[in-house]
Design a protein around this motif. Structure first.
Motif, PDB file in Angstrom:
ATOM      1  N   ILE A  40       0.845  -1.188   0.000  1.00 39.35           N
ATOM      2  CA  ILE A  40       0.000   0.000   0.000  1.00 39.35           C
ATOM      3  C   ILE A  40       0.885   1.244   0.000  1.00 39.35           C
ATOM      4  O   ILE A  40       1.825   1.348   0.785  1.00 39.35           O
ATOM      5  N   GLU A  41       0.585   2.172  -0.884  1.00 35.12           N
ATOM      6  CA  GLU A  41       1.281   3.455  -0.907  1.00 35.12           C
ATOM      7  C   GLU A  41       0.270   4.547  -0.588  1.00 35.12           C
ATOM      8  O   GLU A  41      -0.695   4.751  -1.323  1.00 35.12           O
ATOM      9  N   PHE A  51      -5.857   8.701   6.075  1.00 30.97           N
ATOM     10  CA  PHE A  51      -5.133   7.460   5.860  1.00 30.97           C
ATOM     11  C   PHE A  51      -6.020   6.226   6.051  1.00 30.97           C
ATOM     12  O   PHE A  51      -5.906   5.245   5.314  1.00 30.97           O
ATOM     13  N   PHE A  52      -6.898   6.228   7.051  1.00 26.25           N
ATOM     14  CA  PHE A  52      -7.709   5.042   7.298  1.00 26.25           C
ATOM     15  C   PHE A  52      -8.629   4.765   6.111  1.00 26.25           C
ATOM     16  O   PHE A  52      -8.897   3.601   5.768  1.00 26.25           O
ATOM     17  N   GLN A  53      -9.100   5.842   5.455  1.00 29.13           N
ATOM     18  CA  GLN A  53      -9.959   5.656   4.282  1.00 29.13           C
ATOM     19  C   GLN A  53      -9.162   5.109   3.098  1.00 29.13           C
ATOM     20  O   GLN A  53      -9.668   4.293   2.314  1.00 29.13           O
ATOM     21  N   GLN A  54      -7.910   5.561   2.946  1.00 29.36           N
ATOM     22  CA  GLN A  54      -7.077   5.042   1.864  1.00 29.36           C
ATOM     23  C   GLN A  54      -6.792   3.551   2.067  1.00 29.36           C
ATOM     24  O   GLN A  54      -6.842   2.756   1.118  1.00 29.36           O
ATOM     25  N   ILE A  55      -6.488   3.163   3.313  1.00 27.27           N
ATOM     26  CA  ILE A  55      -6.210   1.749   3.600  1.00 27.27           C
ATOM     27  C   ILE A  55      -7.464   0.913   3.349  1.00 27.27           C
ATOM     28  O   ILE A  55      -7.418  -0.150   2.725  1.00 27.27           O
ATOM     29  N   ARG A  78      -0.417  -3.667  14.280  1.00 29.01           N
ATOM     30  CA  ARG A  78       0.840  -3.008  14.641  1.00 29.01           C
ATOM     31  C   ARG A  78       1.859  -3.127  13.510  1.00 29.01           C
ATOM     32  O   ARG A  78       2.580  -2.178  13.190  1.00 29.01           O
ATOM     33  N   GLN A  79       1.930  -4.294  12.896  1.00 32.94           N
ATOM     34  CA  GLN A  79       2.895  -4.504  11.816  1.00 32.94           C
ATOM     35  C   GLN A  79       2.584  -3.609  10.620  1.00 32.94           C
ATOM     36  O   GLN A  79       3.471  -2.962  10.059  1.00 32.94           O
ATOM     37  N   LEU A  80       1.310  -3.557  10.207  1.00 33.05           N
ATOM     38  CA  LEU A  80       0.949  -2.734   9.056  1.00 33.05           C
ATOM     39  C   LEU A  80       1.146  -1.258   9.367  1.00 33.05           C
ATOM     40  O   LEU A  80       1.590  -0.480   8.505  1.00 33.05           O
ATOM     41  N   ALA A  81       0.848  -0.848  10.595  1.00 29.91           N
ATOM     42  CA  ALA A  81       1.040   0.554  10.980  1.00 29.91           C
ATOM     43  C   ALA A  81       2.513   0.935  10.884  1.00 29.91           C
ATOM     44  O   ALA A  81       2.857   2.017  10.389  1.00 29.91           O
ATOM     45  N   THR A  82       3.395   0.053  11.346  1.00 26.93           N
ATOM     46  CA  THR A  82       4.831   0.333  11.270  1.00 26.93           C
ATOM     47  C   THR A  82       5.293   0.453   9.827  1.00 26.93           C
ATOM     48  O   THR A  82       6.062   1.350   9.468  1.00 26.93           O
ATOM     49  N   MET A  83       4.817  -0.438   8.981  1.00 28.51           N
ATOM     50  CA  MET A  83       5.238  -0.436   7.583  1.00 28.51           C
ATOM     51  C   MET A  83       4.758   0.808   6.849  1.00 28.51           C
ATOM     52  O   MET A  83       5.458   1.352   5.991  1.00 28.51           O
ATOM     53  N   GLN A 470      10.326  -7.037   2.790  1.00 27.85           N
ATOM     54  CA  GLN A 470       9.046  -6.339   2.664  1.00 27.85           C
ATOM     55  C   GLN A 470       9.062  -4.991   3.370  1.00 27.85           C
ATOM     56  O   GLN A 470       8.557  -4.005   2.840  1.00 27.85           O
ATOM     57  N   THR A 471       9.633  -4.943   4.573  1.00 22.07           N
ATOM     58  CA  THR A 471       9.697  -3.652   5.257  1.00 22.07           C
ATOM     59  C   THR A 471      10.647  -2.709   4.536  1.00 22.07           C
ATOM     60  O   THR A 471      10.418  -1.496   4.496  1.00 22.07           O
ATOM     61  N   ALA A 472      11.700  -3.249   3.934  1.00 21.61           N
ATOM     62  CA  ALA A 472      12.622  -2.403   3.169  1.00 21.61           C
ATOM     63  C   ALA A 472      11.923  -1.801   1.961  1.00 21.61           C
ATOM     64  O   ALA A 472      12.100  -0.612   1.652  1.00 21.61           O
ATOM     65  N   ALA A 473      11.117  -2.602   1.261  1.00 24.81           N
ATOM     66  CA  ALA A 473      10.388  -2.088   0.097  1.00 24.81           C
ATOM     67  C   ALA A 473       9.375  -1.033   0.513  1.00 24.81           C
ATOM     68  O   ALA A 473       9.213  -0.002  -0.151  1.00 24.81           O
ATOM     69  N   ALA A 474       8.679  -1.283   1.625  1.00 23.69           N
ATOM     70  CA  ALA A 474       7.683  -0.323   2.089  1.00 23.69           C
ATOM     71  C   ALA A 474       8.336   0.973   2.559  1.00 23.69           C
ATOM     72  O   ALA A 474       7.869   2.072   2.253  1.00 23.69           O
ATOM     73  N   SER A 475       9.440   0.870   3.308  1.00 27.42           N
ATOM     74  CA  SER A 475      10.139   2.052   3.784  1.00 27.42           C
ATOM     75  C   SER A 475      10.699   2.861   2.617  1.00 27.42           C
ATOM     76  O   SER A 475      10.650   4.097   2.610  1.00 27.42           O
ATOM     77  N   SER A 476      11.225   2.173   1.605  1.00 22.75           N
ATOM     78  CA  SER A 476      11.767   2.856   0.435  1.00 22.75           C
ATOM     79  C   SER A 476      10.673   3.575  -0.334  1.00 22.75           C
ATOM     80  O   SER A 476      10.874   4.687  -0.835  1.00 22.75           O
TER      81      SER A 476
END
Length: 545
Positions: A40-41, A51-55, A78-83, A470-476
């Motif tokens: 998700i971007e 943001f909650f509506q976009q998700i 928690r995991q999705l929020a961090t990403m 996966q977290t690297a791709a999301a953070s990038s």
């Protein structure tokens, strides 16, 4: 032909060693994690939806289109929020809205999963704004495509976005596409052929293009007696057609592990059972390959000997000979995907398996998407006539024929020498840009490392020292740079752990200046991730996975 000559064993046997695993569906009790949600971007511009509506909208659309099937597990809040870089409360509210919509549900011991949509709306119930679209929720799920079904579409979707530097798209840089030469060829074709250039053509391809392809294959020593050529609408179509007419549902197919995403998806869509064989700096490991061929009933091998996607490895001469010997020994044909073979950095050009084949075991597939222009959608296959005949029959029910105008332009450039002249320029520029990219990556040893200098192609395979793929791709992505998680390059049964510490980078399609800026963004994004803790023995980087 080779279809009746299978490997000796009729009973599948387990493979020794941790590196070789059958890519069969996972037997874990927990449902598979939804890979699509990890990408998700969020739109962070002023005026964008909360943001909650976009998700919520992203997950709802994925359920409607079928890429999130019933039972697929969503990431924990928690995991999705961090990403995504949002609060847990934001993800919690999005999930609560989706529960109210009846699209997801909390399942004991399984986490949050996509719900099964069996309820029918009451007769006479008020329609929602925009009409009743509930029928879309009843469409068949695209479970066969796996959790990364939309990945190729998303990769291409990064193109044209000014705010994103894409290291994800596997295509020649746009400033190196010979626009002027293509324009002149187009004018000449239309002036000479008129409406014929915009009409239908034979299923096998325009005669003028097939003729020049046959001559080039013959000149390269890659056209055997009884071979024929068919023009395709991109290499992906070639893989898709091969998955239909060369294998049957349940057949076992060898692929490299890792391998091209499109290979995994097209053959899994055809219900083939993919067997992943490890790759190292010299290409597919022939010792492991022989073990597979001796123990299993393999119908087809799909290999990339030259500048392998994603690792950039090139099959060594000794291994090429061994692969061909194994193919003949066990009666298993090879589909050679040679999309990058022409993009070598320095002479001599690598030899294709098709050039070395003297026993009719190799089906050759190549494309002009990497060497001319991906928008032309022109590729070709060279194989024994019975195979080409089967491919042609299947193609007529796919798109009838590849677009005539693109074929005519390709034929004109091949005949005039314009294609080869541009290829020289493309190789030189791609070599210089690859060296620049490698030098930038070598400046960030705190976050990633590599031990392979690609001798051609467009890709670099890196091992992360921080976080996971996966977290690297999301953070990038949040930092404005697109990369690909290494997990996407493995057959479905291997995606749980394989590639978790890997990312693939490709040359950006924008100009060379974007390499430095994209590298800066990438390093900044990865430095925020926690360091990986690994046993000392695992610290030396190897392309073997």
């Amino acid at each position: 032909m080779w279809g009746m000559a299978r490997s000796r064993s009729t009973k599948p046997a387990s493979l020794t060693g941790p590196k070789l695993r059958e890519a069969s569906p996972s037997k874990s009790r927990r449902p598979p994690l939804a890979g699509a949600v990890m990408r998700i971007e969020l739109d962070r511009h002023r005026g964008a939806l909360p943001f909650f509506q976009q998700i919520r909208a992203y997950i709802r659309d994925a359920v409607v289109e079928g890429s999130l099937a019933p039972g697929i597990r969503l990431p924990p809040e928690r995991q999705l929020a961090t990403m995504l870089g949002v609060s847990r409360a934001t993800v919690m509210r999005a999930y609560q809205e989706l529960v109210s919509d009846g699209l997801i549900e909390a399942a004991p011991s399984r986490g949050t999963v996509v719900a099964r949509l069996d309820e029918k709306p009451e007769v006479g119930a008020p329609l929602p704004p925009g009409g009743d679209r509930s029928w879309m929720l009843g469409l068949p799920p695209l479970t066969v495509l796996g959790s990364d079904a939309g990945l190729l579409r998303e990769i291409v979707g990064t193109l044209g976005r000014d705010d994103v530097i894409s290291f994800a798209t596997s295509a020649p840089p746009e400033d190196l596409i010979p626009v002027a030469e293509i324009g002149r060829a187009l004018d000449e074709v239309l002036a000479e052929q008129g409406g014929r250039a915009l009409s239908y053509c034979p299923v096998d391809g325009a005669p003028e293009l097939r003729d020049v392809l046959v001559e080039r294959m013959r000149a390269a020593g890659a056209l055997a007696s009884g071979d024929s050529v068919i023009v395709l609408s991109g290499s992906t179509q070639g893989l898709a057609l091969a998955s239909r007419v060369l294998v049957e549902p349940g057949d076992e197919v060898v692929v490299e592990a890792p391998t091209y995403i499109g290979t995994v998806q097209t053959f899994e869509l055809g219900h083939a059972r993919l067997i992943g064989v490890p790759v190292d700096a010299d290409g597919i490991r022939t010792d492991a390959l022989e073990d597979v061929l001796a123990r299993r009933r393999i119908r087809l091998m799909v290999l990339q000997p030259n500048f392998h996607n994603p690792t950039g490895a090139t099959l060594s001469p000794a291994r090429r000979e061994r692969v061909l010997w194994l193919a003949r020994r066990y009666g298993v044909p090879i589909l050679e995907d040679d999309a990058y073979g022409a993009l070598y950095h320095d002479p001599p050009a690598p030899t294709s398996l098709k050039q070395l084949d003297r026993h009719g075991m190799v089906i050759y597939l190549s494309s002009f998407s990497k060497t001319l222009a991906p928008g032309l959608r022109v590729a070709f296959m060279c194989a024994p006539e019975p195979v080409v005949g089967r491919i042609s029959l299947a193609k007529q029910f796919s798109d009838l024929n590849t677009n005539m105008l693109g074929q005519a332009v390709a034929a004109r450039l091949l005949s005039s020498g314009g294609y080869d002249a541009n290829l020289v320029r493309l190789r030189s520029a791609a070599r210089d840009r690859m060296r620049l990219l490698l030098s930038e990556l070598d400046r960030m040893p705190d976050v990633l490392e590599r031990d392979l200098d690609p001798r051609g192609g467009l890709h670099v395979w890196c091992r992360l020292r921080v976080g996971d793929a996966q977290t690297a791709a999301a953070s990038s992505a949040k930092a404005g740079v697109a990369i690909l998680s290494g997990m996407a390059f493995y057959p479905r049964g291997m995606q749980g752990t394989a590639g978790r510490d890997r990312i693939r980078l490709s040359l950006p399609v924008s100009d060379s200046e974007s390499i430095a800026e994209g590298s800066r963004r990438l390093q900044g994004a990865l430095r925020h991730l926690p360091r990986r803790v690994e046993p000392r023995a695992a610290r030396r980087l190897s392309v073997v996975v």
